[in-house]
Motif scaffolding. Structure first.
Motif, PDB file in Angstrom:
ATOM      1  N   THR A   1     -75.075 -15.024 -31.781  1.00 38.71           N
ATOM      2  CA  THR A   1     -74.755 -14.491 -33.142  1.00 38.71           C
ATOM      3  C   THR A   1     -74.030 -15.253 -33.823  1.00 38.71           C
ATOM      4  OG1 THR A   1     -74.926 -12.370 -31.969  1.00 38.71           O
ATOM      5  CG2 THR A   1     -74.024 -12.489 -34.118  1.00 38.71           C
ATOM      6  N   HIS A   2     -73.032 -16.234 -33.482  1.00 36.85           N
ATOM      7  CA  HIS A   2     -72.082 -17.170 -34.314  1.00 36.85           C
ATOM      8  C   HIS A   2     -72.860 -18.264 -34.598  1.00 36.85           C
ATOM      9  CE1 HIS A   2     -68.651 -15.305 -31.635  1.00 36.85           C
ATOM     10  NE2 HIS A   2     -68.463 -15.152 -33.047  1.00 36.85           N
ATOM     11  N   TRP A   3     -73.912 -18.675 -33.880  1.00 41.33           N
ATOM     12  CA  TRP A   3     -74.778 -19.888 -34.349  1.00 41.33           C
ATOM     13  C   TRP A   3     -75.596 -19.349 -35.498  1.00 41.33           C
ATOM     14  CZ3 TRP A   3     -73.641 -24.395 -33.451  1.00 41.33           C
ATOM     15  CH2 TRP A   3     -73.172 -25.041 -32.470  1.00 41.33           C
ATOM     16  N   LEU A   4     -75.924 -18.070 -35.467  1.00 43.33           N
ATOM     17  CA  LEU A   4     -77.157 -17.704 -36.324  1.00 43.33           C
ATOM     18  C   LEU A   4     -76.102 -17.642 -37.739  1.00 43.33           C
ATOM     19  CD1 LEU A   4     -79.678 -16.488 -37.442  1.00 43.33           C
ATOM     20  CD2 LEU A   4     -78.753 -14.427 -36.612  1.00 43.33           C
ATOM     21  N   ILE A   5     -74.853 -16.986 -37.709  1.00 49.19           N
ATOM     22  CA  ILE A   5     -74.221 -16.993 -38.802  1.00 49.19           C
ATOM     23  C   ILE A   5     -73.974 -18.168 -39.306  1.00 49.19           C
ATOM     24  CG2 ILE A   5     -71.854 -16.331 -39.723  1.00 49.19           C
ATOM     25  CD1 ILE A   5     -71.848 -13.867 -37.760  1.00 49.19           C
ATOM     26  N   VAL A   6     -73.396 -19.396 -38.543  1.00 44.84           N
ATOM     27  CA  VAL A   6     -73.205 -20.523 -39.252  1.00 44.84           C
ATOM     28  C   VAL A   6     -74.353 -21.345 -39.979  1.00 44.84           C
ATOM     29  CG1 VAL A   6     -72.813 -23.246 -38.305  1.00 44.84           C
ATOM     30  CG2 VAL A   6     -71.449 -21.143 -37.417  1.00 44.84           C
ATOM     31  N   LEU A   7     -75.601 -21.076 -39.332  1.00 44.17           N
ATOM     32  CA  LEU A   7     -77.036 -21.440 -39.782  1.00 44.17           C
ATOM     33  C   LEU A   7     -77.436 -20.880 -41.234  1.00 44.17           C
ATOM     34  CD1 LEU A   7     -79.427 -23.141 -39.253  1.00 44.17           C
ATOM     35  CD2 LEU A   7     -80.531 -21.125 -38.271  1.00 44.17           C
ATOM     36  N   VAL A   8     -76.931 -19.468 -41.440  1.00 49.96           N
ATOM     37  CA  VAL A   8     -77.207 -18.921 -42.535  1.00 49.96           C
ATOM     38  C   VAL A   8     -76.208 -19.485 -43.605  1.00 49.96           C
ATOM     39  CG1 VAL A   8     -76.832 -16.661 -43.728  1.00 49.96           C
ATOM     40  CG2 VAL A   8     -77.916 -16.736 -41.505  1.00 49.96           C
TER      41      VAL A   8
ATOM     42  N   ALA B   1     -82.446 -25.106 -48.247  1.00 51.21           N
ATOM     43  CA  ALA B   1     -83.187 -25.240 -46.950  1.00 51.21           C
ATOM     44  C   ALA B   1     -83.918 -26.503 -47.041  1.00 51.21           C
ATOM     45  CB  ALA B   1     -84.500 -24.253 -46.947  1.00 51.21           C
ATOM     46  N   LYS B   2     -84.124 -27.202 -48.366  1.00 51.92           N
ATOM     47  CA  LYS B   2     -84.735 -28.573 -48.534  1.00 51.92           C
ATOM     48  C   LYS B   2     -83.742 -29.825 -47.933  1.00 51.92           C
ATOM     49  CE  LYS B   2     -87.947 -27.531 -52.016  1.00 51.92           C
ATOM     50  NZ  LYS B   2     -88.712 -28.052 -53.363  1.00 51.92           N
ATOM     51  N   LYS B   3     -82.444 -29.602 -48.232  1.00 52.61           N
ATOM     52  CA  LYS B   3     -81.543 -30.549 -47.811  1.00 52.61           C
ATOM     53  C   LYS B   3     -81.218 -30.719 -46.290  1.00 52.61           C
ATOM     54  CE  LYS B   3     -80.287 -32.349 -51.801  1.00 52.61           C
ATOM     55  NZ  LYS B   3     -80.289 -33.693 -52.167  1.00 52.61           N
ATOM     56  N   LEU B   4     -81.299 -29.617 -45.712  1.00 57.80           N
ATOM     57  CA  LEU B   4     -80.721 -29.451 -44.149  1.00 57.80           C
ATOM     58  C   LEU B   4     -81.734 -30.576 -43.409  1.00 57.80           C
ATOM     59  CD1 LEU B   4     -79.931 -25.629 -43.566  1.00 57.80           C
ATOM     60  CD2 LEU B   4     -78.452 -27.953 -43.707  1.00 57.80           C
ATOM     61  N   PRO B   5     -83.033 -30.390 -43.440  1.00 55.77           N
ATOM     62  CA  PRO B   5     -83.833 -31.566 -42.689  1.00 55.77           C
ATOM     63  C   PRO B   5     -83.342 -33.168 -42.992  1.00 55.77           C
ATOM     64  CG  PRO B   5     -85.261 -29.930 -43.268  1.00 55.77           C
ATOM     65  CD  PRO B   5     -83.840 -29.768 -44.026  1.00 55.77           C
TER      66      PRO B   5
END
Length: 91
Positions: free
Chosen positions: A4-11, A19-23
């Motif tokens: 859940t923590h990882w999901l929050i960090v990802l969001v 979304a385009k800059k992350l990769p």
């Protein structure tokens, strides 16, 4: 950290950077880490090579030091010229 923590960090990251800059950012971090690893490996290899000049231009302790007047291996004895000593470099 829980999933859940990882999901929050990802969001949060997607909201901040898009979304385009992350990769692109992940690729650049990967390239930088590869370059850093290869440079560190090169420095380590340089330290392990015998017979090279050490820090400060002094011969490394594990190398053979020759008298400047002795001929180098593979050269005829009459053509060997002594190299200038440290006193020649002083002003």
């Amino acid at each position: 950290m829980s999933p859940t923590h990882w999901l929050i960090v990802l969001v949060v990251l997607v909201l901040l950077f898009g979304a385009k800059k992350l990769p692109e950012m992940a690729r650049s971090v990967g390239r930088s880490s590869r370059i850093l690893k290869s440079e560190m490996r090169g420095l380590r290899d340089d330290d392990e090579r015998p017979g090279e000049i050490g820090p400060g231009g002094a011969p490394r302790a594990d190398t053979e030091v020759r008298d400047p007047g002795t001929p180098q291996p593979g050269t005829p004895e009459g053509t060997a010229r002594p190299e200038p000593g440290p006193e020649a470099h002083r002003a």
